[in-house]
Design a protein around this motif. Sequence first.
Motif, mmCIF file in Angstrom:
data_model
loop_
_atom_site.group_PDB
_atom_site.id
_atom_site.type_symbol
_atom_site.label_atom_id
_atom_site.label_comp_id
_atom_site.label_asym_id
_atom_site.label_seq_id
_atom_site.Cartn_x
_atom_site.Cartn_y
_atom_site.Cartn_z
ATOM 1 N N PRO A 56 51.147 42.162 30.112
ATOM 2 C CA PRO A 56 50.048 42.600 31.063
ATOM 3 C C PRO A 56 50.270 43.825 31.591
ATOM 4 O O PRO A 56 51.248 44.481 31.689
ATOM 5 C CB PRO A 56 50.154 41.462 31.977
ATOM 6 C CG PRO A 56 51.673 41.136 32.016
ATOM 7 C CD PRO A 56 52.117 41.351 30.501
ATOM 8 N N ALA A 57 49.013 44.494 32.179
ATOM 9 C CA ALA A 57 48.844 45.878 32.729
ATOM 10 C C ALA A 57 49.162 45.443 34.293
ATOM 11 O O ALA A 57 48.615 44.351 34.658
ATOM 12 C CB ALA A 57 47.831 46.403 32.592
ATOM 13 N N GLY A 58 49.923 46.119 34.869
ATOM 14 C CA GLY A 58 50.070 46.012 36.520
ATOM 15 C C GLY A 58 49.636 47.185 37.303
ATOM 16 O O GLY A 58 49.655 48.395 36.676
ATOM 17 N N TYR A 59 48.750 46.866 38.449
ATOM 18 C CA TYR A 59 48.338 47.698 39.258
ATOM 19 C C TYR A 59 48.831 47.530 40.771
ATOM 20 O O TYR A 59 48.807 46.395 40.975
ATOM 21 C CB TYR A 59 46.835 47.856 39.371
ATOM 22 C CG TYR A 59 46.300 47.970 37.990
ATOM 23 C CD1 TYR A 59 45.859 49.174 37.522
ATOM 24 C CD2 TYR A 59 45.767 47.054 37.150
ATOM 25 C CE1 TYR A 59 45.520 49.836 36.236
ATOM 26 C CE2 TYR A 59 45.297 47.528 35.789
ATOM 27 C CZ TYR A 59 45.069 48.610 35.308
ATOM 28 O OH TYR A 59 44.720 49.175 34.144
ATOM 29 N N MET A 60 49.177 48.532 41.461
ATOM 30 C CA MET A 60 49.546 48.572 42.874
ATOM 31 C C MET A 60 48.443 49.350 43.671
ATOM 32 O O MET A 60 47.804 50.233 43.159
ATOM 33 C CB MET A 60 50.875 49.058 43.002
ATOM 34 C CG MET A 60 51.093 50.535 42.700
ATOM 35 S SD MET A 60 50.929 51.642 43.903
ATOM 36 C CE MET A 60 52.025 51.375 45.153
ATOM 37 N N PHE A 61 48.352 48.770 44.883
ATOM 38 C CA PHE A 61 47.398 49.380 45.905
ATOM 39 C C PHE A 61 48.125 49.350 47.449
ATOM 40 O O PHE A 61 48.489 48.626 47.890
ATOM 41 C CB PHE A 61 46.343 48.316 46.008
ATOM 42 C CG PHE A 61 45.188 48.685 46.713
ATOM 43 C CD1 PHE A 61 44.432 49.690 46.275
ATOM 44 C CD2 PHE A 61 44.672 48.067 47.819
ATOM 45 C CE1 PHE A 61 43.115 49.988 47.152
ATOM 46 C CE2 PHE A 61 43.674 48.499 48.549
ATOM 47 C CZ PHE A 61 42.844 49.562 48.158
ATOM 48 N N LYS A 62 48.418 50.538 47.716
ATOM 49 C CA LYS A 62 49.255 50.816 48.831
ATOM 50 C C LYS A 62 48.396 51.792 49.807
ATOM 51 O O LYS A 62 47.508 52.654 49.727
ATOM 52 C CB LYS A 62 50.392 51.800 48.867
ATOM 53 C CG LYS A 62 51.256 51.858 49.929
ATOM 54 C CD LYS A 62 52.438 52.361 49.919
ATOM 55 C CE LYS A 62 53.254 52.865 50.686
ATOM 56 N NZ LYS A 62 53.507 51.831 51.877
ATOM 57 N N SER A 63 48.210 51.222 51.095
ATOM 58 C CA SER A 63 47.416 51.851 52.153
ATOM 59 C C SER A 63 48.196 53.232 52.604
ATOM 60 O O SER A 63 49.694 53.207 52.789
ATOM 61 C CB SER A 63 47.281 51.178 53.288
ATOM 62 O OG SER A 63 46.772 51.695 54.458
ATOM 63 N N LEU A 64 47.683 54.269 52.782
ATOM 64 C CA LEU A 64 48.157 55.568 53.463
ATOM 65 C C LEU A 64 47.968 55.940 54.584
ATOM 66 O O LEU A 64 47.805 56.931 55.376
ATOM 67 C CB LEU A 64 47.700 56.679 52.585
ATOM 68 C CG LEU A 64 48.314 56.565 51.044
ATOM 69 C CD1 LEU A 64 47.738 57.638 50.153
ATOM 70 C CD2 LEU A 64 49.778 56.488 50.753
ATOM 71 N N ALA A 65 47.357 54.562 55.431
ATOM 72 C CA ALA A 65 46.775 54.906 56.894
ATOM 73 C C ALA A 65 47.770 55.493 57.863
ATOM 74 O O ALA A 65 47.688 56.257 58.810
ATOM 75 C CB ALA A 65 46.234 53.767 57.406
ATOM 76 N N ALA A 66 48.919 54.783 57.670
ATOM 77 C CA ALA A 66 50.185 55.289 58.741
ATOM 78 C C ALA A 66 50.655 56.653 58.053
ATOM 79 O O ALA A 66 50.620 57.546 59.097
ATOM 80 C CB ALA A 66 51.415 54.788 58.243
#
Length: 516
Positions: free
Chosen positions: A170-180
């Motif tokens: 499977p393909a994997g995706y990550m999602f990270k907030s850069l608000a800090a």
Amino acid sequence: MTKGNKGLLARLRLSSLRLRLVVVFALVALTAAVSASGIAYWLNREAVLKRTQDSALNDFRSEMQNRVATLPLRPTQDDLRRVSEEMTANGAGYQVLLLGERAAGKPIVGASDPDVFTLTDVPTSLREAVDTRRPVTDANPYPYHLFWQRTERNGTPYLVGGTRIDGGGPAGYMFKSLAAEKADLNSLGWSLGIATGLAVIGSVLLAQVAATTVLRPVRRLGEAARQLGEGKLDTRLRVSGADELSDLSRTFNSAAENLQKKVADMSAREESSRRFVADMSHELRTPLTALTAVTEVLEDEQDALDPMIAPAVALVVSETRRLNNLVENLMEVTRFDAGTARLVLDDVDIADQITACIDARAWLDAVELDAERGVVCRLDPRRLDVILANLIGNALKHGGSPVRVSVRTEDGPDGEELVIAVRDHGPGIPEEVLPHVFDRFYKASAQRPRSDGSGLGLSIAMENALIHGGTIAAANSTGEDGAVDGAVFVLRLPRDASAVARALGTGSRQGKGEDA
């Protein structure tokens, strides 16, 4: 312009120069501070984002290799959800979405938190890059690579990364907030902005100090130059140091010293010349008095003289009168030059004064008067008579009769003014002569250097106008066809010369009296 106005203009000029120095310093400081702050912000931004990005992507790659590689070739949706939750269970700080296939062309999705990260949050371009299989070569040992992209959702920046496991996983995706990171960078931006503002304020203060240091000698030089222009020829600057401003001060002192010497020499020569003319005029008056008495007797007996002698007697009489007028004019000029001329004011009816002037000289038939009765001015009647006699006599001599004299009053810059225009209908005044008509001993005709006049009449008229605080202007009048139609002299005097008389130290008829 008064001395106070001159000082105000000088202060404004210095303030303008100070302002320019301050503005230049501020602009230089602002440019330098903005450039330095911009570079610092950009470098820190890249460093912060790269550090966060590299840490998150490396951790995500490691988790993909360790956990996703253990999934079956056809994982279920529960398998994908369980592995994605395990990948985020260690406090990675990002969300994970795994995309697999239940069967060919039937994708299934497992997300660690579907409320935060769904497949719609993955840009299409990133999905295409992740799904693209590349040929394996010596330079490219892996068919799939890790790709990332920065996006924004609802004003919050995010890092989206993705990769695929080799071998059909499977393909994997990550999602990270850069608000800090955004908050940290905003704080850094505010700090750099405050630092830039403080730098500009500091530069302005330094510019003020520098401008004061530079402009203080300039201000002293300007004040010294003004004093020198006001006649204080002993003005000197204190010189200290060896810079360019000190050299300028030395040059000013040298120039002022040379000017003082030259003015002293010229004043001495001028005083000597004035004394000579005055003494000569006084010495000539005694023999002229005797000559005048003799010529009057000869004139009375002219009809009884021998016809051969009569022309010589007429010549002696006319030349004696001419010499007497010249001596009187020279004495009048010396009084003006010596500053001893005074005003003796009286209330004068202008129409009556002009009528008396032309009547005393038998000009009534040659002069047209346009003046209302009752125009009363406070002037020196003797000097006004001298002015009128010279202007009207000059018009009759060079323009011929009739001469028109008109009188009116106007509002001037310093109060109401008396305006008297004397116009003839002669050939006018040549353009090259107009600037010199009030010069002493100037005669317009070079072919007649020995005329009846002395060349002092208009000069004396102008001096008498100036001592009243007025002036005389000469010009040519033109007819309807544009051709010159005579000359016109316009006399302007204040209706009340009391202020001028007080400045000269004189007054009215009850004052010091006529000058000798």
